[in-house]
Design a protein around this motif. Structure first.
Motif, mmCIF file in Angstrom:
data_model
loop_
_atom_site.group_PDB
_atom_site.id
_atom_site.type_symbol
_atom_site.label_atom_id
_atom_site.label_comp_id
_atom_site.label_asym_id
_atom_site.label_seq_id
_atom_site.Cartn_x
_atom_site.Cartn_y
_atom_site.Cartn_z
ATOM 1 N N UNK A 48 -16.666 -43.104 39.537
ATOM 2 C CA UNK A 48 -18.005 -43.472 39.054
ATOM 3 C C UNK A 48 -18.695 -44.450 40.009
ATOM 4 N N UNK A 49 -18.381 -44.331 41.282
ATOM 5 C CA UNK A 49 -18.942 -45.217 42.300
ATOM 6 C C UNK A 49 -19.173 -44.427 43.580
ATOM 7 N N UNK A 50 -20.375 -44.547 44.128
ATOM 8 C CA UNK A 50 -20.726 -43.859 45.369
ATOM 9 C C UNK A 50 -21.061 -44.913 46.426
ATOM 10 N N UNK A 51 -20.308 -44.925 47.525
ATOM 11 C CA UNK A 51 -20.578 -45.928 48.555
ATOM 12 C C UNK A 51 -21.944 -45.753 49.218
ATOM 13 N N UNK A 52 -22.485 -44.545 49.238
ATOM 14 C CA UNK A 52 -23.807 -44.315 49.833
ATOM 15 C C UNK A 52 -24.917 -44.938 48.985
ATOM 16 N N UNK A 53 -24.676 -45.118 47.692
ATOM 17 C CA UNK A 53 -25.682 -45.711 46.815
ATOM 18 C C UNK A 53 -25.799 -47.221 46.999
ATOM 19 N N UNK A 54 -24.752 -47.871 47.500
ATOM 20 C CA UNK A 54 -24.738 -49.332 47.599
ATOM 21 C C UNK A 54 -25.832 -49.860 48.533
ATOM 22 N N UNK A 55 -25.923 -49.406 49.808
ATOM 23 C CA UNK A 55 -26.981 -49.953 50.665
ATOM 24 C C UNK A 55 -28.385 -49.540 50.219
ATOM 25 N N UNK A 56 -28.470 -48.439 49.469
ATOM 26 C CA UNK A 56 -29.764 -47.985 48.968
ATOM 27 C C UNK A 56 -30.129 -48.637 47.638
ATOM 28 N N UNK A 57 -29.179 -49.434 47.095
ATOM 29 C CA UNK A 57 -29.364 -50.115 45.815
ATOM 30 C C UNK A 57 -29.726 -49.125 44.702
ATOM 31 N N UNK A 58 -29.030 -47.977 44.690
ATOM 32 C CA UNK A 58 -29.275 -46.939 43.687
ATOM 33 C C UNK A 58 -28.267 -47.046 42.551
ATOM 34 N N UNK A 59 -28.695 -46.643 41.379
ATOM 35 C CA UNK A 59 -27.847 -46.598 40.199
ATOM 36 C C UNK A 59 -28.399 -45.491 39.312
ATOM 37 N N UNK A 60 -27.626 -44.420 39.106
ATOM 38 C CA UNK A 60 -28.119 -43.277 38.338
ATOM 39 C C UNK A 60 -27.702 -43.328 36.873
ATOM 40 N N UNK A 61 -27.133 -44.462 36.440
ATOM 41 C CA UNK A 61 -26.748 -44.589 35.039
ATOM 42 C C UNK A 61 -27.977 -44.777 34.165
ATOM 43 N N UNK A 62 -27.895 -44.233 32.958
ATOM 44 C CA UNK A 62 -28.942 -44.423 31.962
ATOM 45 C C UNK A 62 -28.789 -45.829 31.374
ATOM 46 N N UNK A 63 -29.847 -46.373 30.781
ATOM 47 C CA UNK A 63 -29.750 -47.722 30.201
ATOM 48 C C UNK A 63 -28.621 -47.862 29.178
ATOM 49 N N UNK A 64 -28.377 -46.832 28.370
ATOM 50 C CA UNK A 64 -27.308 -46.937 27.370
ATOM 51 C C UNK A 64 -25.927 -46.981 28.023
ATOM 52 N N UNK A 65 -25.758 -46.351 29.187
ATOM 53 C CA UNK A 65 -24.495 -46.413 29.905
ATOM 54 C C UNK A 65 -24.244 -47.813 30.459
ATOM 55 N N UNK A 66 -25.293 -48.472 30.877
ATOM 56 C CA UNK A 66 -25.159 -49.830 31.396
ATOM 57 C C UNK A 66 -24.783 -50.795 30.280
ATOM 58 N N UNK A 67 -25.322 -50.574 29.061
ATOM 59 C CA UNK A 67 -24.990 -51.422 27.931
ATOM 60 C C UNK A 67 -23.552 -51.237 27.504
ATOM 61 N N UNK A 68 -23.039 -49.988 27.593
ATOM 62 C CA UNK A 68 -21.633 -49.724 27.250
ATOM 63 C C UNK A 68 -20.702 -50.515 28.143
ATOM 64 N N UNK A 69 -21.062 -50.621 29.418
ATOM 65 C CA UNK A 69 -20.231 -51.369 30.373
ATOM 66 C C UNK A 69 -20.199 -52.847 29.995
ATOM 67 N N UNK A 70 -21.337 -53.394 29.617
ATOM 68 C CA UNK A 70 -21.399 -54.804 29.256
ATOM 69 C C UNK A 70 -20.623 -55.081 27.972
ATOM 70 N N UNK A 71 -20.652 -54.139 27.041
ATOM 71 C CA UNK A 71 -19.972 -54.329 25.757
ATOM 72 C C UNK A 71 -18.465 -54.141 25.876
ATOM 73 N N UNK A 72 -18.034 -53.295 26.820
ATOM 74 C CA UNK A 72 -16.611 -52.984 26.854
ATOM 75 C C UNK A 72 -15.992 -53.436 28.075
#
Length: 72
Positions: A48-72
């Motif tokens: 669930x991590x793409x090194x090419x997205x890091x320098x581009x500051x990209x994140x394709x997760x939906x807002x609810x997926x980001x909240x799941x990470x914070x909760x769990x």
């Protein structure tokens, strides 16, 4: 140990898995070495991590997926 911040969403993961299996399958079918390249999108989907997205500051997760990470 390095903690990889997830930056691949559900839809992106599904596309990567399908593409990886297709590339690997085509490589096996045609008996070509480039089928091994199909492991790259599969690996990034599993991690669930793409090194090419890091320098581009990209994140394709939906807002609810980001909240799941914070909760769990």
């Amino acid at each position: 140990m390095l903690k990889l911040q997830p930056n691949i969403g559900r839809k992106d993961r599904l596309i990567r898995i399908i593409a990886g299996v297709a590339i690997a399958g085509a490589g096996l079918y045609f008996k070509q070495w480039w089928g091994i390249l199909g492991l790259i999108p599969i690996a990034t989907a599993v991690l669930r991590w793409c090194p090419a997205y890091v320098p581009l500051n990209m994140d394709t997760r939906e807002p609810d997926e980001k909240q799941e990470e914070c909760a769990g």
